[in-house]
Design a protein around this motif. Structure first.
Motif, PDB file in Angstrom:
ATOM      1  N   GLU A  12     -36.010 -30.957  -5.684  1.00  0.00           N
ATOM      2  CA  GLU A  12     -35.332 -29.694  -6.001  1.00  0.00           C
ATOM      3  C   GLU A  12     -34.107 -29.529  -5.093  1.00  0.00           C
ATOM      4  O   GLU A  12     -34.140 -29.898  -3.920  1.00  0.00           O
ATOM      5  CB  GLU A  12     -36.274 -28.505  -5.794  1.00  0.00           C
ATOM      6  N   PRO A  13     -33.042 -28.969  -5.629  1.00  0.00           N
ATOM      7  CA  PRO A  13     -31.868 -28.728  -4.779  1.00  0.00           C
ATOM      8  C   PRO A  13     -32.178 -27.646  -3.736  1.00  0.00           C
ATOM      9  O   PRO A  13     -33.032 -26.782  -3.958  1.00  0.00           O
ATOM     10  CB  PRO A  13     -30.803 -28.232  -5.766  1.00  0.00           C
ATOM     11  N   ALA A  14     -31.502 -27.717  -2.629  1.00  0.00           N
ATOM     12  CA  ALA A  14     -31.703 -26.740  -1.554  1.00  0.00           C
ATOM     13  C   ALA A  14     -31.159 -25.375  -1.983  1.00  0.00           C
ATOM     14  O   ALA A  14     -30.196 -25.289  -2.752  1.00  0.00           O
ATOM     15  CB  ALA A  14     -30.990 -27.210  -0.288  1.00  0.00           C
ATOM     16  N   LEU A  15     -31.777 -24.332  -1.512  1.00  0.00           N
ATOM     17  CA  LEU A  15     -31.328 -22.975  -1.795  1.00  0.00           C
ATOM     18  C   LEU A  15     -30.018 -22.718  -1.049  1.00  0.00           C
ATOM     19  O   LEU A  15     -29.921 -22.947   0.155  1.00  0.00           O
ATOM     20  CB  LEU A  15     -32.392 -21.969  -1.347  1.00  0.00           C
ATOM     21  N   ALA A  16     -29.032 -22.258  -1.759  1.00  0.00           N
ATOM     22  CA  ALA A  16     -27.715 -21.974  -1.165  1.00  0.00           C
ATOM     23  C   ALA A  16     -27.767 -20.593  -0.506  1.00  0.00           C
ATOM     24  O   ALA A  16     -27.249 -19.604  -1.026  1.00  0.00           O
ATOM     25  CB  ALA A  16     -26.638 -22.043  -2.237  1.00  0.00           C
ATOM     26  N   ARG A  17     -28.411 -20.521   0.641  1.00  0.00           N
ATOM     27  CA  ARG A  17     -28.651 -19.247   1.322  1.00  0.00           C
ATOM     28  C   ARG A  17     -27.367 -18.471   1.602  1.00  0.00           C
ATOM     29  O   ARG A  17     -27.306 -17.270   1.381  1.00  0.00           O
ATOM     30  CB  ARG A  17     -29.410 -19.482   2.627  1.00  0.00           C
ATOM     31  N   ALA A  18     -26.354 -19.150   2.082  1.00  0.00           N
ATOM     32  CA  ALA A  18     -25.101 -18.461   2.429  1.00  0.00           C
ATOM     33  C   ALA A  18     -24.450 -17.845   1.194  1.00  0.00           C
ATOM     34  O   ALA A  18     -23.926 -16.734   1.250  1.00  0.00           O
ATOM     35  CB  ALA A  18     -24.143 -19.417   3.123  1.00  0.00           C
ATOM     36  N   LEU A  19     -24.510 -18.553   0.078  1.00  0.00           N
ATOM     37  CA  LEU A  19     -23.929 -18.021  -1.165  1.00  0.00           C
ATOM     38  C   LEU A  19     -24.719 -16.817  -1.668  1.00  0.00           C
ATOM     39  O   LEU A  19     -24.134 -15.836  -2.134  1.00  0.00           O
ATOM     40  CB  LEU A  19     -23.869 -19.097  -2.238  1.00  0.00           C
ATOM     41  N   SER A  45     -33.274   2.136  -5.176  1.00  0.00           N
ATOM     42  CA  SER A  45     -34.031   0.932  -5.514  1.00  0.00           C
ATOM     43  C   SER A  45     -33.169  -0.313  -5.331  1.00  0.00           C
ATOM     44  O   SER A  45     -33.664  -1.357  -4.893  1.00  0.00           O
ATOM     45  CB  SER A  45     -34.551   1.003  -6.954  1.00  0.00           C
ATOM     46  N   GLY A  46     -31.880  -0.204  -5.626  1.00  0.00           N
ATOM     47  CA  GLY A  46     -30.969  -1.327  -5.404  1.00  0.00           C
ATOM     48  C   GLY A  46     -30.885  -1.704  -3.932  1.00  0.00           C
ATOM     49  O   GLY A  46     -30.825  -2.888  -3.578  1.00  0.00           O
ATOM     50  N   VAL A  47     -30.884  -0.700  -3.069  1.00  0.00           N
ATOM     51  CA  VAL A  47     -30.893  -0.967  -1.621  1.00  0.00           C
ATOM     52  C   VAL A  47     -32.164  -1.728  -1.257  1.00  0.00           C
ATOM     53  O   VAL A  47     -32.129  -2.700  -0.499  1.00  0.00           O
ATOM     54  CB  VAL A  47     -30.787   0.354  -0.816  1.00  0.00           C
ATOM     55  N   TYR A  48     -33.276  -1.308  -1.834  1.00  0.00           N
ATOM     56  CA  TYR A  48     -34.544  -2.010  -1.574  1.00  0.00           C
ATOM     57  C   TYR A  48     -34.472  -3.456  -2.042  1.00  0.00           C
ATOM     58  O   TYR A  48     -34.833  -4.379  -1.309  1.00  0.00           O
ATOM     59  CB  TYR A  48     -35.704  -1.276  -2.247  1.00  0.00           C
ATOM     60  N   TRP A  49     -34.001  -3.681  -3.271  1.00  0.00           N
ATOM     61  CA  TRP A  49     -33.938  -5.044  -3.807  1.00  0.00           C
ATOM     62  C   TRP A  49     -33.026  -5.926  -2.959  1.00  0.00           C
ATOM     63  O   TRP A  49     -33.361  -7.072  -2.659  1.00  0.00           O
ATOM     64  CB  TRP A  49     -33.467  -5.033  -5.252  1.00  0.00           C
ATOM     65  N   GLY A  50     -31.866  -5.399  -2.585  1.00  0.00           N
ATOM     66  CA  GLY A  50     -30.937  -6.173  -1.759  1.00  0.00           C
ATOM     67  C   GLY A  50     -31.500  -6.460  -0.379  1.00  0.00           C
ATOM     68  O   GLY A  50     -31.395  -7.579   0.132  1.00  0.00           O
ATOM     69  N   ALA A  51     -32.115  -5.449   0.236  1.00  0.00           N
ATOM     70  CA  ALA A  51     -32.689  -5.633   1.577  1.00  0.00           C
ATOM     71  C   ALA A  51     -33.833  -6.642   1.543  1.00  0.00           C
ATOM     72  O   ALA A  51     -33.947  -7.487   2.437  1.00  0.00           O
ATOM     73  CB  ALA A  51     -33.160  -4.295   2.143  1.00  0.00           C
ATOM     74  N   CYS A  52     -34.661  -6.577   0.509  1.00  0.00           N
ATOM     75  CA  CYS A  52     -35.762  -7.549   0.387  1.00  0.00           C
ATOM     76  C   CYS A  52     -35.230  -8.963   0.214  1.00  0.00           C
ATOM     77  O   CYS A  52     -35.746  -9.905   0.822  1.00  0.00           O
ATOM     78  CB  CYS A  52     -36.668  -7.186  -0.780  1.00  0.00           C
ATOM     79  N   ALA A  53     -34.220  -9.104  -0.628  1.00  0.00           N
ATOM     80  CA  ALA A  53     -33.643 -10.434  -0.838  1.00  0.00           C
ATOM     81  C   ALA A  53     -33.077 -10.977   0.468  1.00  0.00           C
ATOM     82  O   ALA A  53     -33.300 -12.147   0.813  1.00  0.00           O
ATOM     83  CB  ALA A  53     -32.559 -10.373  -1.909  1.00  0.00           C
ATOM     84  N   LEU A  54     -32.363 -10.136   1.210  1.00  0.00           N
ATOM     85  CA  LEU A  54     -31.815 -10.588   2.495  1.00  0.00           C
ATOM     86  C   LEU A  54     -32.927 -10.899   3.487  1.00  0.00           C
ATOM     87  O   LEU A  54     -32.829 -11.865   4.254  1.00  0.00           O
ATOM     88  CB  LEU A  54     -30.856  -9.537   3.053  1.00  0.00           C
ATOM     89  N   HIS A  55     -33.987 -10.111   3.477  1.00  0.00           N
ATOM     90  CA  HIS A  55     -35.130 -10.383   4.355  1.00  0.00           C
ATOM     91  C   HIS A  55     -35.737 -11.753   4.042  1.00  0.00           C
ATOM     92  O   HIS A  55     -36.032 -12.535   4.952  1.00  0.00           O
ATOM     93  CB  HIS A  55     -36.172  -9.269   4.215  1.00  0.00           C
ATOM     94  N   LEU A  56     -35.922 -12.041   2.747  1.00  0.00           N
ATOM     95  CA  LEU A  56     -36.488 -13.328   2.355  1.00  0.00           C
ATOM     96  C   LEU A  56     -35.580 -14.495   2.742  1.00  0.00           C
ATOM     97  O   LEU A  56     -36.061 -15.600   3.002  1.00  0.00           O
ATOM     98  CB  LEU A  56     -36.759 -13.355   0.849  1.00  0.00           C
ATOM     99  N   LEU A  57     -34.286 -14.230   2.781  1.00  0.00           N
ATOM    100  CA  LEU A  57     -33.324 -15.264   3.194  1.00  0.00           C
ATOM    101  C   LEU A  57     -33.214 -15.364   4.719  1.00  0.00           C
ATOM    102  O   LEU A  57     -32.500 -16.217   5.230  1.00  0.00           O
ATOM    103  CB  LEU A  57     -31.939 -14.956   2.615  1.00  0.00           C
ATOM    104  N   GLY A  58     -33.890 -14.472   5.429  1.00  0.00           N
ATOM    105  CA  GLY A  58     -33.768 -14.440   6.893  1.00  0.00           C
ATOM    106  C   GLY A  58     -32.454 -13.839   7.335  1.00  0.00           C
ATOM    107  O   GLY A  58     -31.960 -14.138   8.421  1.00  0.00           O
ATOM    108  N   GLU A  59     -31.856 -12.968   6.505  1.00  0.00           N
ATOM    109  CA  GLU A  59     -30.528 -12.418   6.760  1.00  0.00           C
ATOM    110  C   GLU A  59     -30.508 -10.887   6.776  1.00  0.00           C
ATOM    111  O   GLU A  59     -29.463 -10.283   6.570  1.00  0.00           O
ATOM    112  CB  GLU A  59     -29.541 -12.915   5.701  1.00  0.00           C
TER     113      GLU A  59
END
Length: 105
Positions: A12-19, A45-59
């Protein structure tokens, strides 16, 4: 089998975390976009979704925690619940999103 699974994962290709990080931060700040305007009613809810995504990315540290918490608290209504954005009526969905965002920070 485990070996077949590991081979599939390795190919599988690596996740493009920075992008992904850049995209989340860009759409969160592009207040002139059509998408930003028409999603006004579910901003919390959008703030929640964005914050969760960044959390999962370690960002998660990419967000200004004080600004996020301030926005969430400004959505709280007199009854104790939270609306989807400033001045919106409280609703269980947005109250859940608010609690989840505050738990992240």
């Amino acid at each position: 089998t485990h070996t077949a699974f590991m081979k599939a994962v390795a190919s599988e290709p690596a996740l493009a975390r920075a992008l992904h990080r850049s995209y989340i931060l860009r759409v969160s700040s592009d207040t002139d976009s059509f998408e930003f305007q028409v999603s006004e009613h579910l901003r919390l809810s959008g703030v929640y979704w964005g914050a969760c995504a960044l959390h999962l990315l370690g960002e998660l540290q990419s967000l200004d925690a004080a600004q996020v918490v301030s926005f969430v608290r400004s959505c709280q209504r007199g009854c104790g619940g939270f609306g989807g954005n400033l001045g919106h009526d409280a609703h269980m969905l947005y109250t859940l999103s608010a609690v989840q965002v505050l738990a992240l920070f």
